[in-house]
Every structure is written in C-alpha cells, then in structure tokens.
Design an enzyme around this catalytic site. Structure first.
Site, short mmCIF file in Angstrom:
data_model
loop_
_atom_site.label_atom_id
_atom_site.label_comp_id
_atom_site.label_asym_id
_atom_site.label_seq_id
_atom_site.Cartn_x
_atom_site.Cartn_y
_atom_site.Cartn_z
N GLN A 196 21.73 21.88 2.48
CA GLN A 196 22.62 22.96 3.16
C GLN A 196 23.53 23.68 2.03
O GLN A 196 23.88 24.82 2.24
CB GLN A 196 23.44 22.44 4.35
CG GLN A 196 24.45 23.25 4.84
CD GLN A 196 24.97 22.74 6.14
OE1 GLN A 196 24.57 22.85 7.14
NE2 GLN A 196 26.37 22.34 6.11
N GLN A 229 20.35 25.86 15.25
CA GLN A 229 19.83 24.95 13.97
C GLN A 229 19.33 23.82 14.53
O GLN A 229 18.82 22.87 13.78
CB GLN A 229 21.05 24.72 12.99
CG GLN A 229 21.93 23.75 13.48
CD GLN A 229 23.39 23.86 12.71
OE1 GLN A 229 23.96 24.85 12.41
NE2 GLN A 229 23.61 22.77 11.53
N HIS A 282 35.76 15.63 7.65
CA HIS A 282 36.41 16.83 7.79
C HIS A 282 37.97 16.92 7.48
O HIS A 282 38.33 18.01 7.10
CB HIS A 282 36.28 17.16 9.21
CG HIS A 282 34.85 17.14 9.77
ND1 HIS A 282 34.24 16.19 10.47
CD2 HIS A 282 33.79 17.85 9.62
CE1 HIS A 282 33.17 16.43 10.77
NE2 HIS A 282 32.64 17.81 10.36
N MET A 317 30.28 9.33 5.61
CA MET A 317 30.66 9.73 7.13
C MET A 317 30.09 11.05 7.67
O MET A 317 29.65 11.87 7.08
CB MET A 317 32.36 9.92 6.96
CG MET A 317 33.15 8.93 6.65
SD MET A 317 34.87 9.37 6.93
CE MET A 317 35.55 7.74 6.19
N SER A 318 29.69 10.80 9.02
CA SER A 318 28.83 11.63 9.83
C SER A 318 29.06 11.66 11.16
O SER A 318 29.35 10.56 11.81
CB SER A 318 27.30 11.61 9.39
OG SER A 318 26.70 12.11 10.44
N MET A 321 30.85 21.37 13.08
CA MET A 321 30.13 21.40 14.42
C MET A 321 31.12 20.38 15.55
O MET A 321 30.58 19.91 16.37
CB MET A 321 28.73 20.74 14.49
CG MET A 321 27.75 21.90 13.74
SD MET A 321 26.20 21.91 14.41
CE MET A 321 25.50 20.24 13.94
N GLY A 322 32.25 20.07 15.01
CA GLY A 322 33.18 19.19 15.80
C GLY A 322 32.81 17.73 15.63
O GLY A 322 32.38 17.47 14.63
N LYS A 380 27.39 16.02 1.60
CA LYS A 380 26.59 15.27 2.37
C LYS A 380 25.23 15.71 2.92
O LYS A 380 24.20 15.42 2.54
CB LYS A 380 27.39 14.69 3.37
CG LYS A 380 26.50 14.25 4.64
CD LYS A 380 26.64 12.89 5.10
CE LYS A 380 25.53 12.71 6.13
NZ LYS A 380 25.26 13.76 7.13
N ASP A 381 25.74 17.07 3.03
CA ASP A 381 24.39 17.82 3.70
C ASP A 381 24.00 18.81 2.51
O ASP A 381 24.30 20.01 2.29
CB ASP A 381 24.68 18.89 4.72
CG ASP A 381 25.21 18.25 6.04
OD1 ASP A 381 24.12 17.49 6.63
OD2 ASP A 381 26.20 17.95 6.26
#
Ligand code: PAF
Length: 298
Positions: free
Chosen positions: A153, A61, A37, A184-185, A30-31, A149-150
């Site tokens: 998901q 979502q 990433h 990290m998020s 989602m950038g 991390k998710d």
C-alpha cells in the site's frame, strides 16, 4: 478536537487552513485505533500545524465475502486515542457521503498491484487508490503518513501521489510491534488468545529470512523457503504467500545482489484471521568471489 462528518465541510475547513498558511498533517485510517496509529499521529504532529485523522472503513477496498461488515469499529474509543495523541480534527464521513448515489469513478494503478496482496485481493488496491485520492482532494494535506505494515500500500500511495501530482509529501513510518514482534493491526482483535500467541510466528519467520540474507544468502527461492519452513512449523497455519522481492519495484529476480533493497512479505491465515507483515533488508556486500558464484548459480 473537532469532528467533521461531511466532505464539503472538511474541504472548506482545509481551504481556510491553507489560506492561513497552515501545514496540514494527515493520518488516513479505518479506525479501531491502536498504539501504531498513536505513533503516526505523534510523528506527523512534529512537522504539522494541524493534524487531521480520517476514520473511514472504505467499502470499495473490501471484496464481497471479506470482513467489511465485521471490521472492528469503536468511534468513542478512537476519539479518545486520537485526542490523547494530539490530533486536532477527525474526519469521519458516512459511506454515502463519500460514495453518493450515482458515483462512477475509480483510480487504478498500472503497476505494483498485480502480485502479493493484489493477487490475493484483486480489487483491493483499486479501492485503496480511489479512496486515498478522494481523501487527498478533501483534506488537501501537506504531509500524509502511512505505516510500513501495509508495505505494498505504501508503494501504491507513493506512486499515486506522484502520478496524480498531489502536492503532498508521503511519509512512511516503521511498523509498530507488540513485545513479541507481532505487527500492530486493528484485525489482531479477531485472534483468540491461542491464535494471538501463535501470531508472533510471522515476525520470527521474517527475522529468519533476514538473518539468512545477512549471512550471505542471495537466492530468492531459498529465502522464500526459509520463511515457508518456519511458518509451517505452526500447525493449522495457512500460507497465502511468503515471498521476497525488490523493495521498490516488487520484481522477483532469481538472485539478489549486494546493495539491493529487498522486502520480505508474508500473508497467512491463522484460524479465520488473515495477517500480513513485512521486513525491508538492505543486502550487504559479500566477497566478490562469493557473489560471482551466486550470480553464476554454481
Ligand atoms: O491502511 C488503511 O487503513 C487503509 O487502507 C487506508 C489507507 C486508510 C485507505 O482506506
């Protein structure tokens, strides 16, 4: 590096790559990219001929009142990070290109979505499953990579890819952490400097529960209490959940057994920011007598 804004163009490009027998590696995001990433891009680069990264803040979502509008966005910065890490194509569609007027389909899983994130955000995984299915149909990747991390998901995406027969291998990469353990998020940017310092409590609480399991604790309620007590030591924190479950099924037995793979899951609010994190622990063998004692609940 190429930027494609339209799904038809992306699909056409992917068809051409597939005709040339190119292996497409896909990093859905989602950038507001960060080093986590970057590591996903580098990892998938190793096994792919072409790396596609999608940047799409997926409205379906987010529930009303969540952070869809204020979700951080910075396309120019993302482009630089993607390119520096070896990305070949950014797919960056508008919401109207992904969900045109008259759009009317949703992908909904029958399992894995009721508890934890699914309980706090009841429509979240329908939106994730729908957009991931759409992105897979558009990009047609050989491999797709998601961060641990998710955690929930990753289970949802694996189930979806299997059930809907996507010819795509799902790769799960370890969580990328800051020096103090904070996962990290993109949402970490919401934290004030003080909140940022406090946020390492998530990782430390997970570590305490992991240490307890490694030391012989098998009782799920006690393991959960260890995380709750640790989190509560931070003033002003609001615990959404701090729980443990079977890492494959997300079932919550009273007692874990040797050889079980357990996931420790935390979601909290620090100030107004909701943070999640997790750790997977393989329950070690303990002496038979000790294990009998736990199973009998003596
Ligand atoms: O993890 C994310 O960034 C998103 O949930 C995903 C998988 C890109 C779907 O919008």
């Amino acid at each position: 590096m190429l930027v494609i804004n339209n799904y038809k163009e992306m699909q056409k490009y992917s068809f051409e790559l597939i005709a040339q027998k190119q292996k497409i590696g896909f990093v859905p995001t989602m950038g507001f990219l960060h080093e986590g990433h970057g590591s996903l891009i580098r990892k998938i680069r190793e096994i792919s001929d072409v790396v596609v990264l999608s940047i799409f803040v997926n409205p379906s979502q987010f529930a009303p009142g969540e952070d869809y509008e204020r979700y951080p966005r910075n396309f120019e910065r993302d482009k630089q990070i993607a390119e520096d890490n070896g990305c070949d194509i950014i797919f960056h569609p508008d919401p109207i290109n992904m969900y045109p007027i008259g759009y009317g389909t949703e992908v909904k899983l029958k399992k894995l979505i009721k508890t934890f994130e699914g309980s706090s955000r009841p429509t979240h995984f329908d939106g994730v499953a729908t957009v991931v299915a759409k992105l897979f149909n558009i990009v047609m990747p050989t491999y797709a990579i998601f961060g641990q991390k998710d955690y929930q998901q990753t289970l949802v995406v694996r189930q979806l890819a299997k059930d809907l027969n996507f010819p795509c291998e799902i790769i799960i990469a370890p969580t990328y952490r800051e020096h103090d353990g904070l996962a990290m998020s993109s949402r970490n940017v919401y934290l004030s400097p003080d909140e940022r310092l406090s946020a390492s409590i998530l990782f430390h609480s997970l570590e305490k529960a992991r240490a307890a399991i490694m030391g012989g604790e098998r009782n799920r309620k006690i393991i959960n209490a260890i995380m709750h007590n640790s989190l509560r030591s931070l003033q002003g924190i609001r615990i959404d959940y701090a729980s443990s479950a079977n890492a494959e099924s997300l079932e919550e037995p009273d007692i874990f057994l040797s050889g079980d793979k357990v996931v420790l899951l935390i979601a909290v609010y620090i100030g107004k920011t909701r943070l999640i994190d997790n750790l997977v622990v393989n329950v070690p063998a303990i002496s038979t007598t000790l294990e009998d004692r736990f199973v009998e609940g003596v």
